[in-house]
Design an enzyme around this catalytic site. Structure first.
Site, mmCIF file in Angstrom:
data_model
loop_
_atom_site.group_PDB
_atom_site.id
_atom_site.type_symbol
_atom_site.label_atom_id
_atom_site.label_comp_id
_atom_site.label_asym_id
_atom_site.label_seq_id
_atom_site.Cartn_x
_atom_site.Cartn_y
_atom_site.Cartn_z
ATOM 1 N N GLU A 66 -16.446 30.650 20.472
ATOM 2 C CA GLU A 66 -16.528 30.748 19.061
ATOM 3 C C GLU A 66 -16.021 29.552 18.221
ATOM 4 O O GLU A 66 -16.464 29.307 17.205
ATOM 5 C CB GLU A 66 -15.526 32.015 18.560
ATOM 6 C CG GLU A 66 -14.300 31.600 18.849
ATOM 7 C CD GLU A 66 -13.090 32.836 18.496
ATOM 8 O OE1 GLU A 66 -13.182 33.372 17.351
ATOM 9 O OE2 GLU A 66 -12.790 33.430 19.633
ATOM 10 N N HIS A 111 -15.992 36.949 19.281
ATOM 11 C CA HIS A 111 -14.296 37.033 19.422
ATOM 12 C C HIS A 111 -13.912 37.808 20.242
ATOM 13 O O HIS A 111 -14.368 38.972 20.325
ATOM 14 C CB HIS A 111 -13.602 37.030 17.922
ATOM 15 C CG HIS A 111 -12.048 36.862 17.931
ATOM 16 N ND1 HIS A 111 -11.682 35.482 18.233
ATOM 17 C CD2 HIS A 111 -11.246 37.930 17.776
ATOM 18 C CE1 HIS A 111 -10.370 35.869 18.296
ATOM 19 N NE2 HIS A 111 -10.042 37.209 18.259
ATOM 20 N N ALA A 135 -44.414 9.155 54.939
ATOM 21 C CA ALA A 135 -45.606 8.907 54.549
ATOM 22 C C ALA A 135 -45.547 7.588 53.572
ATOM 23 O O ALA A 135 -44.571 7.517 53.173
ATOM 24 C CB ALA A 135 -46.370 9.943 53.778
ATOM 25 N N TYR A 163 -20.363 11.102 37.917
ATOM 26 C CA TYR A 163 -20.216 12.781 38.262
ATOM 27 C C TYR A 163 -19.926 13.012 39.441
ATOM 28 O O TYR A 163 -19.466 13.954 39.806
ATOM 29 C CB TYR A 163 -21.172 13.355 37.173
ATOM 30 C CG TYR A 163 -22.737 13.239 37.801
ATOM 31 C CD1 TYR A 163 -23.013 14.162 38.718
ATOM 32 C CD2 TYR A 163 -23.663 12.314 37.578
ATOM 33 C CE1 TYR A 163 -24.377 14.207 39.524
ATOM 34 C CE2 TYR A 163 -24.715 12.232 38.356
ATOM 35 C CZ TYR A 163 -25.241 13.273 39.237
ATOM 36 O OH TYR A 163 -26.548 13.056 39.724
ATOM 37 N N LYS A 217 -23.456 21.690 46.686
ATOM 38 C CA LYS A 217 -22.370 21.144 45.845
ATOM 39 C C LYS A 217 -21.753 22.275 44.999
ATOM 40 O O LYS A 217 -20.567 22.581 44.817
ATOM 41 C CB LYS A 217 -22.895 20.085 44.804
ATOM 42 C CG LYS A 217 -21.853 19.550 43.844
ATOM 43 C CD LYS A 217 -22.284 18.577 42.881
ATOM 44 C CE LYS A 217 -23.161 19.439 41.982
ATOM 45 N NZ LYS A 217 -23.513 18.493 41.066
ATOM 46 N N SER A 267 -37.702 19.172 44.636
ATOM 47 C CA SER A 267 -38.227 20.037 43.583
ATOM 48 C C SER A 267 -39.295 19.835 42.839
ATOM 49 O O SER A 267 -40.277 20.536 42.457
ATOM 50 C CB SER A 267 -36.975 20.221 42.743
ATOM 51 O OG SER A 267 -35.812 20.951 43.424
ATOM 52 N N THR A 294 -33.057 16.559 47.685
ATOM 53 C CA THR A 294 -31.762 16.344 47.377
ATOM 54 C C THR A 294 -31.090 17.712 46.704
ATOM 55 O O THR A 294 -29.780 17.865 47.162
ATOM 56 C CB THR A 294 -31.521 15.169 46.515
ATOM 57 O OG1 THR A 294 -31.908 13.990 47.231
ATOM 58 C CG2 THR A 294 -30.142 14.967 46.138
ATOM 59 N N CYS A 295 -31.802 18.072 45.653
ATOM 60 C CA CYS A 295 -31.154 19.219 44.974
ATOM 61 C C CYS A 295 -30.601 20.440 46.012
ATOM 62 O O CYS A 295 -29.744 21.007 45.888
ATOM 63 C CB CYS A 295 -31.899 19.740 43.861
ATOM 64 S SG CYS A 295 -31.261 20.927 42.815
#
Length: 493
Positions: A481, A476, A116, A179, A52, A15, A43-44
């Site tokens: 909230e 609400h 490269a 994570y 994922k 990216s 990777t992303c």
């Protein structure tokens, strides 16, 4: 003036690299080339965020029948079809890779499907044998998952391999507490895999707010994930008839939670097969607690290292950090004036939007004569566990080390699942400077917390005070909230 083949040569088609290349070519009019040894998107797009998150979505449908019945729907839960999902997933990833290639082509970037490395400060050597010169070189090669340095570690898989599995295992052991480990524990559990997780630390998600990560751990155990903290792997190998240990069940989680033994084994890379997940047969594992178990699969989620090896960097005077990160200044420039680096290979803030920002700032600095440094402060992020965690700013623990703070916090059962009789809980938390009244941190544990924290991040980045939050009228009935209705601090610290 030296005559170069290109104004810019980018190494890495993820990216950050793609954004820098196409903006430099399309907006700044630079002659740009890019080399990528694997798939465009990095990777992303190919083996991280995008696939994922699609797996997260897939893993959440299993609960629909249970919740739906409480709302009057006559629903029956079916089985999950991994081959069908994977086929659709691969088609989507192919489409996205095509988009990345088109963006580069339409911007006038010449691409090379090759590895490269740097031959000198202005020369790139490709795995095809070609050499190319450029006035400026940008390294955007990202990172890679690492394995523990123990015998037979190649029997396990890493996060990159998940998306290539021919079939899902019946049971899996996940090693790690970050994570990635926690997200895949929740994903695979939701897809019907029996999940056990070992983490050597006292609590998962180190570095995040203690209260928030504590609720995540509790929720994972309540869902049936067999989470053992204070536990690590010490031995593993192919299971044999002599290994009589059964796969642990969720009822073992309580025992794992009490085993708070630290293990100081250092992690590092070891040689692995091309596709470690393609081997067959169960795996025997012995833990630091002495427990022996057999699993269909072992996943190592023990961290990631920058992709900087064997690139000729140190040979031309570029500084490399302890974990292999390329050392850069605030403008992403290395010790070699003509070479810059962005993204995970610099190990600053390893998030896709940050790499993209760094790529844009690089173009502003080098090609638009507008020196631009990326602000790495107050970056919102999300952990896609179940429930999700969204966070921006300082944790309570970090904030109170800097100054006196007030903590506003509430935890409750959300309306949607409470109506269905489920015990799920959510958390809304603000950490506030007692002196300036600024909100220093916001932490949300709830379904769709990632969506909520993006908007909270705008206010906190602008320097909003607790009184600014208080003046905002609540929407609400919503979970969010509570962020603007908490009036009394739970504690000061």
């Amino acid at each position: 003036m030296a005559d170069y083949d290109y104004d810019l040569f980018v190494i890495g088609g993820g990216s950050g690299g793609v954004r820098a290349a196409r903006v430099a070519a399309g907006e700044a009019g630079a002659r740009v080339a890019l080399a990528e040894e694997d798939r465009y998107g990095g990777t992303c797009v190919i083996r991280g965020c995008v696939p994922k998150k699609l797996m997260v979505f897939a893993s959440e449908f299993g609960e629909l029948a249970e919740v739906g019945s409480a709302y009057g729907w006559n629903m029956t839960a079916g089985s999950f079809d991994w081959p069908a999902f994977r086929s659709h997933l691969n088609a989507e990833l192919d489409r996205l890779e095509g988009v990345y290639r088109s963006l580069l082509k339409n911007s006038g970037v010449e691409t090379f499907d090759a590895r490269a490395k740097l031959k000198d400060k202005h020369t790139v050597e490709l795995s095809t044998g070609e050499t190319k010169t450029a006035k400026t070189i940008l390294v955007a090669t990202g990172g890679r998952p690492v394995r523990p340095s123990i015998p037979n570690a190649d029997l396990g898989i890493v996060s990159d391999d998940i998306f290539h599995l021919e079939k899902l295992p019946k049971s899996i052991l996940i090693i790690g507490g970050g994570y990635i480990a926690c997200e895949f524990a929740c994903i695979l559990h939701g897809l019907g895999v029996e999940v056990t997780q070992y983490y050597r630390g006292a609590q998962i998600l180190r570095g995040f707010d203690d209260e928030a990560r504590g609720l995540i751990a509790e929720s994972m155990r309540d869902r049936g994930i067999n989470l053992h903290t204070g536990t690590n792997i010490v031995q593993m190998g192919p299971a044999s008839d002599d290994h009589s240990a059964a796969v642990p069940t969720a009822s073992d989680a309580a025992m794992g939670a009490s085993a708070q033994q630290e293990n100081v084994m250092a992690y590092g890379g070891v040689a692995a097969k091309e596709r470690p997940g393609d081997r067959s047969g169960p795996i025997w594992v012995k833990s630091t607690t002495g427990r022996e178990c057999v699993f269909d699969m072992v996943l190592f989620a023990t961290g990631r290292d920058p992709n900087s090896t064997d690139m000729g960097l140190e040979e031309i005077g570029i500084d490399i950090g302890r974990r292999g990160e390329i050392v850069v200044d605030e403008y992403s420039k290395t010790a070699a004036d003509s070479v810059y680096a962005i993204g995970d290979v610099t190990n600053r803030v390893n998030l896709t939007p940050v790499a993209i920002r760094e790529g844009m700032a690089f173009v502003e600095t080098v090609f638009k004569d507008n020196p631009t440094a990326v602000d790495h402060d107050l970056i919102p992020s999300a952990v896609f566990t179940q429930p999700e965690m969204g966070t921006v700013g300082l944790s309570e623990e970090d904030a109170r080390e800097q100054e006196e703070v007030e903590v506003y916090c509430t935890s409750f059962r959300p309306m949607k699942t409470a109506f269905a009789g489920k015990s799920d809980r959510v958390l809304m938390k603000l950490v506030v400077s007692k002196a300036s009244r600024k909100v220093l941190g916001c932490h949300i544990v709830a379904p769709d917390a990632g969506e909520m924290i993006q908007l909270a991040g705008v206010a906190i980045k602008m320097g909003a005070t607790k009184e600014d939050f208080d003046r905002t009228v609540a929407v609400h009935p919503t979970m969010s909230e509570e962020i603007v209705t908490m009036r009394t601090p739970m504690r000061t610290a």
